[in-house]
Design an enzyme around this catalytic site. Structure first.
Site, mmCIF file in Angstrom:
data_model
loop_
_atom_site.group_PDB
_atom_site.id
_atom_site.type_symbol
_atom_site.label_atom_id
_atom_site.label_comp_id
_atom_site.label_asym_id
_atom_site.label_seq_id
_atom_site.Cartn_x
_atom_site.Cartn_y
_atom_site.Cartn_z
ATOM 1 N N GLN A 145 62.104 47.087 22.042
ATOM 2 C CA GLN A 145 62.981 47.716 22.806
ATOM 3 C C GLN A 145 64.260 46.885 22.853
ATOM 4 O OE1 GLN A 145 60.378 47.902 26.523
ATOM 5 N NE2 GLN A 145 61.979 46.453 27.462
ATOM 6 N N GLY A 146 65.465 47.272 22.413
ATOM 7 C CA GLY A 146 66.777 46.666 22.416
ATOM 8 C C GLY A 146 67.501 46.958 23.754
ATOM 9 N N SER A 202 68.150 44.177 26.594
ATOM 10 C CA SER A 202 69.064 42.945 27.222
ATOM 11 C C SER A 202 69.908 42.537 26.089
ATOM 12 C CB SER A 202 68.020 41.820 27.728
ATOM 13 O OG SER A 202 67.318 42.309 28.820
ATOM 14 N N SER A 221 61.064 41.338 22.534
ATOM 15 C CA SER A 221 59.695 41.191 22.304
ATOM 16 C C SER A 221 59.420 41.788 20.923
ATOM 17 C CB SER A 221 58.939 41.355 23.370
ATOM 18 O OG SER A 221 58.887 40.602 24.708
ATOM 19 N N GLU A 256 56.897 52.589 32.329
ATOM 20 C CA GLU A 256 56.549 51.117 31.890
ATOM 21 C C GLU A 256 56.080 50.379 32.993
ATOM 22 O OE1 GLU A 256 58.671 47.583 29.410
ATOM 23 O OE2 GLU A 256 59.727 48.633 30.764
ATOM 24 N N GLU A 294 65.494 40.047 40.430
ATOM 25 C CA GLU A 294 66.713 40.265 41.249
ATOM 26 C C GLU A 294 67.349 41.670 41.089
ATOM 27 O OE1 GLU A 294 65.848 36.229 40.356
ATOM 28 O OE2 GLU A 294 66.001 37.746 39.397
#
Length: 381
Positions: free
Chosen positions: A129-130, A132, A164, A245, A363
């Site tokens: 997953q792209g 961050s 990841s 998720e 956060e």
């Protein structure tokens, strides 16, 4: 209210336990330290997932017309709990079955569903997953990777980080900016990882080999048909995806399994009688149970056909707390676990390091809880 599993649900759990007992090798606990994104565990996970698929245990919660059994979310939860309690032998494929597949079922085009769903259902797909980016982190609205439309293609330029599975994944679920609007300017593209212009660099880390990467996009071209949904629809789609998720990763089950093992080690050594040790263990158990019940409340919503809300962030944060507590207990009272004497505990510690980062930083979850659950004014946050 008394919560009990039905007879069918108990039988389903025992079926999974028996499957894992027969399938996992004797050295599984040591082997699992390779990390879910390592080549070794990724290769092994493909064998596991193919056998799960053959037994009807990979996607039982998917609709029947997409290869599943149409079982309700409680069965998905039981399956995920037992997989995570064992150390998650599905590797990165847990992501496919929990949220990528269901997202494609809901938002994908007919061509996208035909292309991607069968490989996921057969246990032969690995995605990354792209999300961050440097300077953006878990604040997806701040992302800067850009996709400009040029005729019947998008041209992508930018960078992702902490990704990841990027080295081994076949496809990236990529968030791009297609306009300057903070939220409505984000679009999702399904990008093959062998597309020219993509460069992946591994980031050394403590959480297992091959787990996190930088990914660079330099004039990467994909067809417009690679877009998932409409331009600017990403915020809606990602809200749906991330709720699935976060609910589909019962880290509390792994944390509780690690905690139980640590307590057993201390009992065998005669070191569990000290009041402080018992009190700390009780605190960690309580946090695991709090996370489990918070997640069950959301599963109950889904089982009734109701949409998950921002309450999923409260369950996510409860899970972060229980992971941290279990890991801290092990570090404090069974520190030799971190030097390979107890490989299951070391494996859990590696996973727990990212408990407050993976699936959205803690956060960010607290901000969501403040704004969307408690409805606090901004100046009070």
């Amino acid at each position: 209210m008394e919560f009990v599993w039905t007879e069918d649900q108990r039988e389903f759990r025992e079926r999974i336990k028996s499957f894992l007992a027969e399938l996992l090798p004797d050295d599984w606990e040591r082997f699992s330290q390779h990390g879910p994104a390592s080549p070794a565990l990724t290769e092994y996970a493909e064998t596991v997932c193919a056998k799960l698929a053959a037994e009807g245990l990979l996607i039982p919660h998917w609709p029947q017309d997409h290869g599943g059994a149409g079982l309700d979310p409680w069965y998905q939860t039981i399956l995920a709990e037992e997989m995570w309690r064992a150390g998650e032998p599905r590797g990165g494929q847990y992501m496919n079955v929990n949220w990528i597949g269901p997202t494609l079922i809901r938002y994908g085009s007919e061509e996208q569903r035909r292309r991607y769903l069968p490989r996921i259902a057969e246990g032969r797909a690995l995605w990354c997953q792209g999300f961050s980016e440097p300077g953006a982190g878990s604040d997806l609205a701040s992302l800067r990777t850009r996709a400009e439309q040029a005729g019947d293609e998008y041209v992508i330029n930018g960078q992702k980080i902490w990704t990841s599975y990027a080295t081994l994944a076949q496809t990236c679920f990529l968030l791009c900016r297609t306009s300057d609007d903070r939220k409505r300017g984000i679009t999702i593209l399904l990008v093959p990882m062998d597309t020219p212009g993509i460069v992946v660099r591994q980031i050394p880390s403590l959480i297992g080999e091959g787990d996190i990467h930088e990914v660079f996009f330099d004039n990467v071209r994909v067809p417009v048909t690679a877009r998932l949904g409409e331009e600017g629809q990403a915020w809606e789609i990602i809200s749906y995806s991330l709720r699935n998720e976060r609910l589909g990763i019962p880290r509390y089950a792994l944390a509780r399994a690690a905690l139980d093992r640590a307590v057993k080690i201390l009992q065998d050594r005669g070191e569990f009688d000290a009041p402080l040790v018992r009190a700390e263990a009780a605190k960690a158990v309580a946090l695991c149970e709090a996370a489990r019940t918070a997640n069950y409340a959301l599963v109950s919503l889904r089982a009734r056909g109701e949409e998950l809300t921002a309450e999923s962030s409260t369950a996510r944060f409860a899970t972060v707390n229980c992971e941290r507590s279990a890991a801290e207990f092990v570090v404090e009272y069974v520190p030799n676990a971190l030097v390979d004497e107890h490989p299951f505990l070391k494996m859990h510690h590696q996973r727990a390091i990212v408990a407050g980062i993976a699936s959205g930083a803690a956060e960010i979850q607290l901000n969501v809880i403040a704004s969307d659950v408690l409805h606090l004014p901004r100046e009070a946050r």
